[in-house]
Design a protein around this motif. Structure first.
Motif, short mmCIF file in Angstrom:
data_model
loop_
_atom_site.label_atom_id
_atom_site.label_comp_id
_atom_site.label_asym_id
_atom_site.label_seq_id
_atom_site.Cartn_x
_atom_site.Cartn_y
_atom_site.Cartn_z
N SER A 183 0.82 -1.20 0.00
CA SER A 183 0.00 0.00 0.00
C SER A 183 0.85 1.26 0.00
CB SER A 183 -0.90 0.00 1.24
OG SER A 183 -1.55 1.23 1.37
N LEU A 184 0.44 2.22 -0.81
CA LEU A 184 1.16 3.48 -0.85
C LEU A 184 0.75 4.42 0.28
CD1 LEU A 184 1.42 4.41 -4.64
CD2 LEU A 184 3.04 3.21 -3.17
N PHE A 185 -0.26 4.03 1.03
CA PHE A 185 -0.66 4.87 2.15
C PHE A 185 0.48 5.01 3.16
CE2 PHE A 185 -4.98 5.91 1.41
CZ PHE A 185 -5.55 4.86 0.70
N THR A 186 1.39 4.00 3.19
CA THR A 186 2.48 4.03 4.15
C THR A 186 3.72 4.75 3.64
OG1 THR A 186 3.33 1.92 3.33
CG2 THR A 186 1.70 1.82 5.11
N ILE A 187 3.68 5.19 2.40
CA ILE A 187 4.84 5.86 1.80
C ILE A 187 4.45 7.29 1.50
CG2 ILE A 187 6.53 5.84 -0.05
CD1 ILE A 187 5.91 2.87 -0.45
N ASN A 188 4.97 8.23 2.28
CA ASN A 188 4.56 9.62 2.13
C ASN A 188 5.04 10.22 0.82
OD1 ASN A 188 3.48 12.17 2.79
ND2 ASN A 188 5.47 12.81 3.57
N SER A 189 6.33 10.21 0.61
CA SER A 189 6.88 10.88 -0.57
C SER A 189 7.27 9.87 -1.63
CB SER A 189 8.11 11.70 -0.18
OG SER A 189 8.64 12.35 -1.32
N MET A 190 6.81 10.11 -2.86
CA MET A 190 7.20 9.30 -4.00
C MET A 190 7.59 10.21 -5.15
SD MET A 190 4.85 5.93 -4.08
CE MET A 190 6.18 5.15 -5.02
N GLY A 191 8.38 9.66 -6.05
CA GLY A 191 8.83 10.50 -7.15
C GLY A 191 9.23 9.72 -8.38
N ASN A 250 1.72 12.26 0.20
CA ASN A 250 0.40 11.68 0.42
C ASN A 250 -0.70 12.72 0.49
OD1 ASN A 250 -0.13 8.90 0.46
ND2 ASN A 250 1.01 8.64 2.36
N ARG A 251 -0.35 13.92 0.95
CA ARG A 251 -1.36 14.98 1.05
C ARG A 251 -1.53 15.73 -0.26
NH1 ARG A 251 -1.20 17.70 7.07
NH2 ARG A 251 -1.44 15.76 8.25
N GLY A 252 -0.68 15.38 -1.26
CA GLY A 252 -0.90 15.95 -2.58
C GLY A 252 0.09 16.95 -3.11
N PRO A 253 0.82 17.69 -2.25
CA PRO A 253 1.77 18.68 -2.81
C PRO A 253 2.75 18.03 -3.77
CG PRO A 253 1.47 19.07 -0.48
CD PRO A 253 0.77 17.77 -0.79
N THR A 254 2.98 18.73 -4.88
CA THR A 254 3.87 18.23 -5.91
C THR A 254 4.99 19.22 -6.18
OG1 THR A 254 2.48 19.21 -7.63
CG2 THR A 254 2.02 16.93 -7.03
N LYS A 255 6.09 18.69 -6.68
CA LYS A 255 7.21 19.52 -7.12
C LYS A 255 7.70 18.97 -8.44
CE LYS A 255 8.85 20.88 -2.52
NZ LYS A 255 10.01 20.92 -1.59
N TYR A 256 8.15 19.89 -9.31
CA TYR A 256 8.62 19.50 -10.63
C TYR A 256 9.97 20.13 -10.93
CZ TYR A 256 3.79 18.03 -11.42
OH TYR A 256 2.57 17.41 -11.33
N ALA A 257 10.76 19.40 -11.71
CA ALA A 257 11.97 20.00 -12.25
C ALA A 257 11.57 21.05 -13.27
CB ALA A 257 12.83 18.92 -12.92
N ILE A 286 10.42 5.89 -7.40
CA ILE A 286 11.06 5.61 -6.11
C ILE A 286 10.21 6.22 -5.02
CG2 ILE A 286 12.48 7.70 -6.17
CD1 ILE A 286 13.69 4.30 -4.91
N GLY A 287 10.22 5.58 -3.88
CA GLY A 287 9.54 6.12 -2.71
C GLY A 287 10.42 5.93 -1.49
N ALA A 288 10.08 6.63 -0.44
CA ALA A 288 10.85 6.52 0.79
C ALA A 288 10.83 5.07 1.28
CB ALA A 288 10.25 7.43 1.85
N GLY A 289 12.01 4.46 1.40
CA GLY A 289 12.10 3.09 1.89
C GLY A 289 11.92 2.01 0.84
#
Length: 112
Positions: free
Chosen positions: A27-35, A53-60, A96-99
């Protein structure tokens, strides 16, 4: 360890679109940041976009206004919608995601 599998790559003409999908083994609910990252031949791997997980995004800067990152935690999936693709976007794209481990990547080739 969480496994990630990318899909949706391929060959597209300049100006075209592709949608990449990254499917996680948990489940991705347990991984806050993905990219998403990418690596072009002979170049370093570089960050493309991130989402929490809360939605904020960042882009190159090189993809702002063309690419959109999103996630569906219910489907254990991360997405990258790529529009107005250019030859310089040719690369292997990784999620990739945290962990998590790196996936094998998805080849995106933009050529006429």
């Amino acid at each position: 360890q969480v496994q990630l599998v990318e899909s949706g790559g391929g060959l597209v003409q300049p100006g075209g679109s592709l949608r990449l999908t990254c499917t996680a083994s948990t489940s991705l609910f347990t991984i806050n940041s993905m990219g998403w990252y990418r690596q072009a031949p002979g170049k370093e791997r570089e960050l493309v976009a991130t989402i929490t997980n809360r939605g904020p995004t960042k882009y190159a800067d090189f993809v702002k206004g063309r690419f959109t990152i999103s996630r569906d935690n219910d489907k254990n999936a991360l997405y990258l919608q790529m529009n107005s693709l250019q030859p310089e976007d040719t690369a292997v794209y990784y999620c990739i995601g945290a962990g998590t481990d790196w996936g094998r990547g998805a080849q995106v080739t933009v050529s006429s």
